[in-house]
Design a protein around this motif. Structure first.
Motif, short mmCIF file in Angstrom:
data_model
loop_
_atom_site.label_atom_id
_atom_site.label_comp_id
_atom_site.label_asym_id
_atom_site.label_seq_id
_atom_site.Cartn_x
_atom_site.Cartn_y
_atom_site.Cartn_z
N GLU B 68 0.84 -1.21 0.00
CA GLU B 68 0.00 0.00 0.00
C GLU B 68 0.87 1.25 0.00
O GLU B 68 0.51 2.27 -0.60
CB GLU B 68 -0.92 -0.01 1.22
CG GLU B 68 -2.11 -0.95 1.03
CD GLU B 68 -3.09 -0.88 2.18
OE1 GLU B 68 -4.18 -1.44 2.03
OE2 GLU B 68 -2.76 -0.28 3.22
N ASP B 69 2.01 1.14 0.66
CA ASP B 69 2.90 2.30 0.75
C ASP B 69 3.64 2.55 -0.55
O ASP B 69 3.81 3.69 -0.98
CB ASP B 69 3.90 2.05 1.89
CG ASP B 69 4.77 3.28 2.14
OD1 ASP B 69 6.00 3.13 2.26
OD2 ASP B 69 4.21 4.39 2.21
N LYS B 70 4.06 1.45 -1.22
CA LYS B 70 4.93 1.58 -2.39
C LYS B 70 4.17 1.69 -3.70
O LYS B 70 4.68 2.23 -4.67
CB LYS B 70 5.87 0.37 -2.48
CG LYS B 70 6.83 0.22 -1.31
CD LYS B 70 7.95 1.23 -1.38
CE LYS B 70 8.89 1.03 -0.20
NZ LYS B 70 9.82 2.12 -0.05
N LYS B 75 -2.27 2.25 -9.65
CA LYS B 75 -1.89 0.86 -9.92
C LYS B 75 -2.76 -0.10 -9.12
O LYS B 75 -3.12 -1.17 -9.59
CB LYS B 75 -0.42 0.63 -9.57
CG LYS B 75 0.54 1.08 -10.66
CD LYS B 75 1.97 0.63 -10.36
CE LYS B 75 2.88 1.12 -11.46
NZ LYS B 75 4.28 0.90 -11.12
N LEU B 76 -3.13 0.30 -7.88
CA LEU B 76 -3.98 -0.56 -7.07
C LEU B 76 -5.34 -0.73 -7.74
O LEU B 76 -5.93 -1.80 -7.72
CB LEU B 76 -4.17 0.03 -5.67
CG LEU B 76 -3.07 -0.25 -4.65
CD1 LEU B 76 -3.33 0.49 -3.34
CD2 LEU B 76 -2.94 -1.74 -4.36
N ASP B 77 -5.83 0.38 -8.37
CA ASP B 77 -7.12 0.30 -9.07
C ASP B 77 -7.04 -0.68 -10.23
O ASP B 77 -8.05 -1.27 -10.61
CB ASP B 77 -7.52 1.68 -9.59
CG ASP B 77 -8.03 2.56 -8.47
OD1 ASP B 77 -8.10 3.79 -8.65
OD2 ASP B 77 -8.35 2.00 -7.40
N SER B 100 7.52 -7.75 -0.66
CA SER B 100 7.79 -6.84 0.47
C SER B 100 9.21 -7.06 1.00
O SER B 100 9.97 -7.86 0.44
CB SER B 100 6.77 -7.10 1.58
OG SER B 100 7.06 -8.34 2.19
N ASP B 101 9.51 -6.38 2.10
CA ASP B 101 10.84 -6.54 2.68
C ASP B 101 10.88 -7.61 3.77
O ASP B 101 11.82 -7.70 4.55
CB ASP B 101 11.33 -5.20 3.25
CG ASP B 101 10.40 -4.69 4.34
OD1 ASP B 101 10.73 -3.68 4.98
OD2 ASP B 101 9.33 -5.30 4.56
#
Lengths: 132, 162
Positions: B68-70, B75-77, B100-101
């Motif tokens: 969500e942060d990156k 793009k999420l849509d 993720s990390d």
């Protein structure tokens, strides 16, 4: 060029790994014993008569374990399982060669001795179907 | 699809067990013979598996926060498919964690301990053990983690996301 002997196999009994005394594992392939006899064809000549004694076509699997409580309880459960144990022996040498043998329907036939002491081991012997 | 539809509890409507089909069979000993297993029955975790479940749930939450942060809103849509958001499943969960990390190696170690704690049964009969888990293919193991997380560990979080 030399080869490397397999000296550190893994033993899995009933899907659980077993901690063994190093250099204690021995087994037979279950190929059984054969008999070679001589039949005389006269004039001092003999003919070979070869026969297979299939009564001996079972594998033996021997190993030693240390007398810790978990090992002793595992041993008791293997004995209770009668001939419903499965042993898988695997090994890999540093040069990448592998060995795998499976012993189906393995049973502890003898009433094994549990040696309790600071430097004792428990020697056990399974009899099983011929190794595959 | 490598997982059959879960069996749901009639009263609570929560999954009671799921059946995970293996793409590569795993050999194991059963009733005196070595046989090949083709599916694993997975049971829901209990408080006994808290030590293994908590890090997995946390890994998923960290992955969601990271994505969500990156990733931009635009793009999420784009994950909408015909106006409907794609359902988050096992594969999506694993992909999100990979992106993720989060330390994936730690995730795999916790998952291995989890499956070794009486919640996974080969052919619905024999408890999964370390040698059996180590004989699984990487793909099967990874997919199994994803399906288990989707159906049991993060199910409540996924309801909100879906």
């Amino acid at each position: 060029m030399g080869t490397i002997a397999l000296a550190n196999p893994s033993v899995v009994i009933n899907n659980e790994p077993v901690a063994i005394v190093p250099n204690s594992v021995k087994y037979t392939e279950g190929a059984g014993e054969q008999i070679m006899r001589a039949a005389s064809v006269g004039g001092g000549s003999v003919q070979q008569v070869f026969s297979d004694n299939i009564e001996t076509n079972f594998s033996k699997f021997t190993l030693s374990i240390y007398p810790d409580i978990q090992a002793i309880e595992d041993l008791r459960s293997w004995k209770k399982n009668a001939n419903q144990n499965v042993i898988v022996l695997t090994g890999k040498t540093k040069d990448g060669e592998t060995l795998r043998r499976t012993f189906n329907q393995a049973a502890l036939l003898n009433d094994y001795e549990v040696n309790l002491g600071s430097d004792t081991t428990i020697d056990i012997e399974f009899s099983a179907n011929a190794a595959v | 699809m490598s997982t059959e539809l879960p069996v749901f509890n009639e009263q609570t409507k929560e999954p009671e067990e799921i059946t995970f089909k293996l793409t590569k069979g795993v050999k194991y000993g059963n009733k005196g013979n070595e046989v090949e297993g083709t599916f694993i029955k997975l049971l829901p975790p209990t408080a006994k598996q808290l030590k293994q479940c908590v890090p997995l749930k946390q890994a998923f939450c960290r992955a969601v926060a990271y994505v969500e942060d990156k990733v931009s809103d635009e793009k999420l849509d784009n994950i909408k498919d015909d106006g409907v958001k794609k359902k988050v499943d096992g594969n999506s969960i694993m992909s999100a964690i990979y992106m993720s990390d989060v330390d994936m190696y730690e995730v795999f170690l916790h998952a291995k301990e989890l499956f070794n704690s009486n919640i996974a049964l080969m052919e619905g009969e024999v408890k999964m053990t370390k040698p059996m888990l180590e004989d699984m293919s990487n793909d099967d193991f990874e997919n199994m983690i994803g399906e288990y997380m989707a159906n049991f560990i993060v199910a409540s979080l996924l309801t909100e996301l879906n």
